[in-house]
Each structure stands twice: as C-alpha cells, then as structure tokens.
Design an enzyme around this catalytic site. Structure first.
Site, mmCIF file in Angstrom:
data_model
loop_
_atom_site.group_PDB
_atom_site.id
_atom_site.type_symbol
_atom_site.label_atom_id
_atom_site.label_comp_id
_atom_site.label_asym_id
_atom_site.label_seq_id
_atom_site.Cartn_x
_atom_site.Cartn_y
_atom_site.Cartn_z
ATOM 1 N N HIS A 85 19.628 -21.736 -37.691
ATOM 2 C CA HIS A 85 20.805 -22.373 -38.077
ATOM 3 C C HIS A 85 21.146 -23.094 -36.757
ATOM 4 O O HIS A 85 21.806 -23.999 -36.712
ATOM 5 C CB HIS A 85 21.847 -21.277 -38.428
ATOM 6 C CG HIS A 85 21.456 -20.908 -39.729
ATOM 7 N ND1 HIS A 85 21.999 -19.479 -40.269
ATOM 8 C CD2 HIS A 85 21.030 -21.544 -40.921
ATOM 9 C CE1 HIS A 85 21.496 -19.409 -41.423
ATOM 10 N NE2 HIS A 85 21.117 -20.256 -41.893
ATOM 11 N N HIS A 119 15.667 -23.380 -50.612
ATOM 12 C CA HIS A 119 15.847 -22.012 -51.054
ATOM 13 C C HIS A 119 17.093 -21.723 -50.239
ATOM 14 O O HIS A 119 17.320 -21.095 -49.041
ATOM 15 C CB HIS A 119 14.851 -21.383 -50.185
ATOM 16 C CG HIS A 119 13.548 -21.503 -50.731
ATOM 17 N ND1 HIS A 119 12.875 -22.629 -50.592
ATOM 18 C CD2 HIS A 119 12.700 -20.589 -51.728
ATOM 19 C CE1 HIS A 119 11.852 -22.499 -51.357
ATOM 20 N NE2 HIS A 119 11.670 -21.505 -52.035
ATOM 21 N N SER A 150 22.992 -21.360 -44.647
ATOM 22 C CA SER A 150 22.587 -22.948 -44.270
ATOM 23 C C SER A 150 23.427 -23.855 -44.903
ATOM 24 O O SER A 150 23.751 -24.989 -44.694
ATOM 25 C CB SER A 150 20.860 -23.095 -44.684
ATOM 26 O OG SER A 150 20.469 -22.737 -45.862
ATOM 27 N N ASP A 172 13.649 -23.766 -59.479
ATOM 28 C CA ASP A 172 12.672 -23.490 -58.370
ATOM 29 C C ASP A 172 12.814 -24.857 -57.245
ATOM 30 O O ASP A 172 12.733 -26.000 -57.713
ATOM 31 C CB ASP A 172 11.225 -23.680 -59.032
ATOM 32 C CG ASP A 172 10.133 -23.600 -57.898
ATOM 33 O OD1 ASP A 172 9.699 -22.451 -57.907
ATOM 34 O OD2 ASP A 172 9.973 -24.670 -57.213
ATOM 35 N N ASP A 187 13.085 -22.543 -46.800
ATOM 36 C CA ASP A 187 13.285 -21.457 -46.118
ATOM 37 C C ASP A 187 12.991 -20.437 -47.113
ATOM 38 O O ASP A 187 14.054 -19.572 -47.498
ATOM 39 C CB ASP A 187 14.801 -21.503 -45.698
ATOM 40 C CG ASP A 187 15.133 -20.222 -44.971
ATOM 41 O OD1 ASP A 187 14.360 -19.471 -44.526
ATOM 42 O OD2 ASP A 187 16.460 -19.944 -44.886
#
Ligand code: SAM
Length: 303
Positions: A19, A42, A105, A151, A172
């Site tokens: 981060h 992700h 994130s 996905d 990620d």
C-alpha cells in the site's frame, strides 16, 4: 478455493509494503492532468476492521502496521516521506485517532483519484464482493468506480488499454491456488500486448515454493521482451519458515501458524522516481518492523 479472506491479513507487513508503493504510484499518476484508470484485479472487501475477530485471531497487523508505529514512537524515529504519507492516509480513515479500520487497496487508490480518474475493481469471493460493493456505494463516487464480481485475470482484458492510455494495474492474488502464479504470468503477458505502457504492480509471497521463486524471474523476462523498465522490491521482517503455502498465507485458521515472513512487488513501467523513494523507505520498514537478523530488503531494477 475461497478460504482466503484478507480480513485476517489487513495491515500486515506485506500490506505496508504494497500500500505504501500503491500510494506513491497513484500520487505520481496524478501529476499529469490527463485522467487515468486503476484496475485492481483482486480487490478484497475494500476496508477491514482491525478489532475484528479475524484480525485479533491472526494478529498480523501487530507485526506489520502496529509494529511500525510502535517502533517509530518508542525510538523517536520520524517516518520518511513514503511511509509518512501511508500513515497519514491511514489517519484519514481513523479520524478519532485510534487505529480501528484499515483501508484496502480499492479505498486507498480511490482516495487519491481526481474526479476524472477511474477505478475498476474485481473480486470473486461471494462475501467480500458484496462487502466491497457496499463500501464502494458509501463513497458515492458514482460512475468513477465499477465493481465486478468476476475473475480479475479475465476481466482485465476488457479494461486494456484504458481510454486515456494511462493506467495502473494492481495484481494481488491470494495465491490460494498454485495456478495463480501461471495466471499472473499469462495475464501480464497478454496485458503488455494490449497496453505496453501501463504500470503493472504484481504482489507475491516470498515462500519456499518453486512457482513463487520463479515469478519475479519470469516477470523480468516479460519486461525485457517488451523493453520496458522494471523494479523488483522484497521485504523480509523475520527468518523464513518453510511451511506449505496455505500455512504461510493463512486462511481462516490457527493463530499458531507462523505467518508470512517476506513478500515482494514486481513493477513494470514504474514511476522513474520510485526506486529512489524505495531506497529510503525499505530500510526504514526493516528498521521498524524487522524482528531478527534475517530481516532485510532487496531492490533491483532494469530497463
Ligand atoms: N488487493 C487487496 C488489498 O490490498 O487490500 C487484497 C486482495 S487479497 C490478497 C486477494 C483477493 O482476491 C481475495 O479477496 C480473493 O477473494 C480474491 N480473488 C481470488 N481469486 C480471484 C480471481 N480470480 N479474481 C478476482 N478476485 C479473486
């Protein structure tokens, strides 16, 4: 599949590294007026409580963010610029002064975007994708943010190239499935064909597993094939354990598991300022979160 929940890991040393770098990259992107797109393949749940059962069971933030703050306070160490900005960002999410919530994130990235920048979020976990949507709704950001319960590797394809040809992709995965390593490689390879000037940030665990060991090497080859600059940083806070991947990355299991001791970030097309920034911040992360003589960092780059 789907035993990984980031709520157990929020604020750990890997999040501190990831981060801190994410903020530096997004801040850099805002230096030009032209808008840009951040794709988080992700995304997780978006925000986490540090006093939740999950966080208290794993205690991972204790070794990460909380240790960073404690060491800095105990030793009277002033945080360098990148870490200082990261901590200020956390303070904005915790205005009461006590550290109760940890932004993931998506919320961190969103906080730095201007009105004309975009955020595309992918999250497959049924519960976490619902939570993400709820947290995003609360931001009232309208069409600036899109959430997809899809996905992320597949979804990324339709996002590239972004309309303004400026973008950052954060990849990620939880690496819960061994196939994630190969999917990262093929996804980066495909993405570079679609959008070779994009900034790609891949997080990975530094663990005793051939796929994890090979990942940065293979990403380096991909960057070299398209003649783009890259940066590779790793952070280790303690001597490594050799447990199985799930023991190490953790799911919803025992607090006795040793926890991840090191992680890495591989960045293709990094801001030209990032290496110099990391040369200062990585040693401070080691100084503040390192637990033993094996704590350390690596930083390499190429073009
Ligand atoms: N990026 C988040 C952050 O920094 O706050 C943390 C993400 S966590 C490490 C990985 C997330 O990916 C998990 O929430 C998991 O449910 C989700 N996930 C796993 N496989 C996925 C896939 N193929 N596509 C999208 N999300 C996936």
């Amino acid at each position: 599949m789907f035993s990984y929940r980031h709520a157990y890991h929020a604020g750990n040393h890997a999040d501190v590294l990831k981060h801190t770098v994410l903020i530096a990259i997004v801040q850099y992107m805002t230096q030009k007026e032209v808008g840009f797109t951040v794709v988080d393949t992700h995304a997780g749940a978006g925000i986490y409580r540090l006093d939740s059962d999950a966080a208290e069971l794993s205690k991972e933030a204790e070794e990460g963010l909380r240790q960073l703050l404690k060491s800095a306070a105990d030793q009277g160490i002033e945080l360098e610029e990148m870490l200082g900005e990261y901590v200020q960002e956390l303070e904005r999410f915790n205005p009461s002064g006590s550290l109760k919530v940890y932004p993931g994130s998506p919320l961190i990235a969103q906080d730095y975007l201007r009105r004309h920048d975009k955020l595309k979020l992918f999250e497959l976990h049924p519960t976490d994708s619902r939570m993400l949507e709820k947290h995003v709704e609360q931001l009232r950001a309208g069409r600036q943010i899109n959430c997809y319960k899809e996905d992320g590797f597949e979804g990324l394809k339709k996002m590239l190239p972004p309309p303004t040809r400026r973008g950052v992709v954060l990849m990620d995965p939880s690496y819960e499935m061994k196939s994630d390593y190969a999917r990262v490689i093929s996804s980066v390879q495909d993405s570079l064909k679609r959008f070779v000037t994009g900034t790609y940030v891949v997080w990975y665990p530094v663990i005793a597993r051939p796929e994890a060991h090979d990942l940065p090497r293979r990403l380096k080859v991909l960057s070299q094939e398209v003649r783009k600059p890259w940066l590779h940083a790793t952070l280790r806070i303690k001597s490594g354990q050799m447990g199985s991947q799930l023991d190490v990355l953790g799911t919803n299991n025992s607090p006795k598991r040793p926890g991840l001791s090191a992680s890495g970030l591989f960045i293709i097309n990094p801001p030209h300022t990032l290496k110099a920034q990391l040369k200062v911040s990585l040693p401070q992360m080691v100084e503040l979160m390192g637990q033993d003589a094996l704590a350390g960092f690596t930083l390499e780059s190429g073009s």
